[in-house]
Design a protein around this motif. Sequence first.
Motif: not given
Lengths: 209, 209
Positions: A136-140, A162-165
């Motif tokens: 769920g978190i990774l999809a977000w 850092d776009f992931d962060a």
Amino acid sequence: MLEKSRRKGDDTRERILAVAEAAVLAKGFAGTSIDEIIAEVGITKSGFFYHFKDKSELAKGMMLRYLAQDRVVLDQLFQRGDDLNNDPLHGFLVGLKLFAEMFADLPGAHPGCLAASFAYQDQPFNRDIRALNSDGILAWRTRFRERFEMIAEIYPPKQKVDFDALADMAATLVEGGLVLGRMLNDSSVLPKQILLYRDFVQMIFSGGK
Amino acid sequence: MLEKSRRKGDDTRERILAVAEAAVLAKGFAGTSIDEIIAEVGITKSGFFYHFKDKSELAKGMMLRYLAQDRVVLDQLFQRGDDLNNDPLHGFLVGLKLFAEMFADLPGAHPGCLAASFAYQDQPFNRDIRALNSDGILAWRTRFRERFEMIAEIYPPKQKVDFDALADMAATLVEGGLVLGRMLNDSSVLPKQILLYRDFVQMIFSGGK
DNA sequence: TGTACATCAGTGAACGCGCGTTCACTGATGTAC
DNA sequence: TGTACATCAGTGAACGCGCGTTCACTGATGTAC
């Protein structure tokens, strides 16, 4: 006809999940007893075990239900943001505003995130559930990062970010905001944090203008 | 001599608290049994109840211990930041960097915040504990806000910012970062969030330079 | 259309275990005189 | 310095209750021929 028609049991199952969700958000998973749930649903304990082979399968069912709801709500929300505004940055900013408003308007004193309530549970608490949570978190993260990449093409940020962060920051503020809201008994904490996040995103891509 | 000399029981009490803290962070409060704690400490159950009249008094003891530790660690950290740099903004930014490094260096895979683990507990879970929790957060808010006010005198921000919310953002990111770190089994989430927060603070007060 | 069988959606009673809590007692240390 | 008493820091055994789980059974609905 198993997959098409609405069977009687689907209803009961759904009611169990709904009742359980409210209880778990209020008192944690370990603190919520099956007796309690069935009393509110109005079935016997064996009825419960007909639908879920044990308690951790209830947890799994709750997570699946929660993630599905979450996804739909978020998609609708950011879709509305984009409908109102076809620039990727401004559509996103409107989406965040709607997001903050959603949390501000929620009925109960403190809505809660199931995922967080499961996070502070027993460690070997069913790999499946941890995996679902993590997915769920990774999809977000992915959805937000893709959005930032789109935005960056039009509004290149002045400093490297850092776009992931930055994507994770949204989920982090939601989870943390729910915890603080609960502690302080103040449901305005979360919407305020989302609006700050919105300011931050705006500053990054349009230099504070 | 009650208050001066180190009595034998103080040691046992402290050991109970330390063992309980590790267990609660790993499995939640409801998921941690007294049997488990006493087995590791090496006393009998009655020995436990000599020190704590019931389980919720254990929780209270844990919160007090935790808050005291927390306060000392944070004060030292930001003091070091100020020692290295006597400008209030830059001292604070250094402090945040040290803060992020602290979380990055912590031994266990995922350290946890007791407070969050208590937040998703039963609602009427001892008013005292909720109050302690809340006091801890508010103390943090006040200290950060005062710092922001000091900084703003030297570096007036370009846009109006709610300093209370900005102060809360730190605690929010810590709590949320611990939750996400736990879910994703990735302890780098929290330090990254703190560094993003640092960027945000910097942008607010010095316009992104 | 009637009968036979299968599946669905549960019921009701019983289980054993672990949990938090209590209570009467105790050996070691401290304090008063 | 010796004796009497108090407090500290526990022990050991027992408690009852609630929990998750199991198992044999059942009435209603669906399906095949």
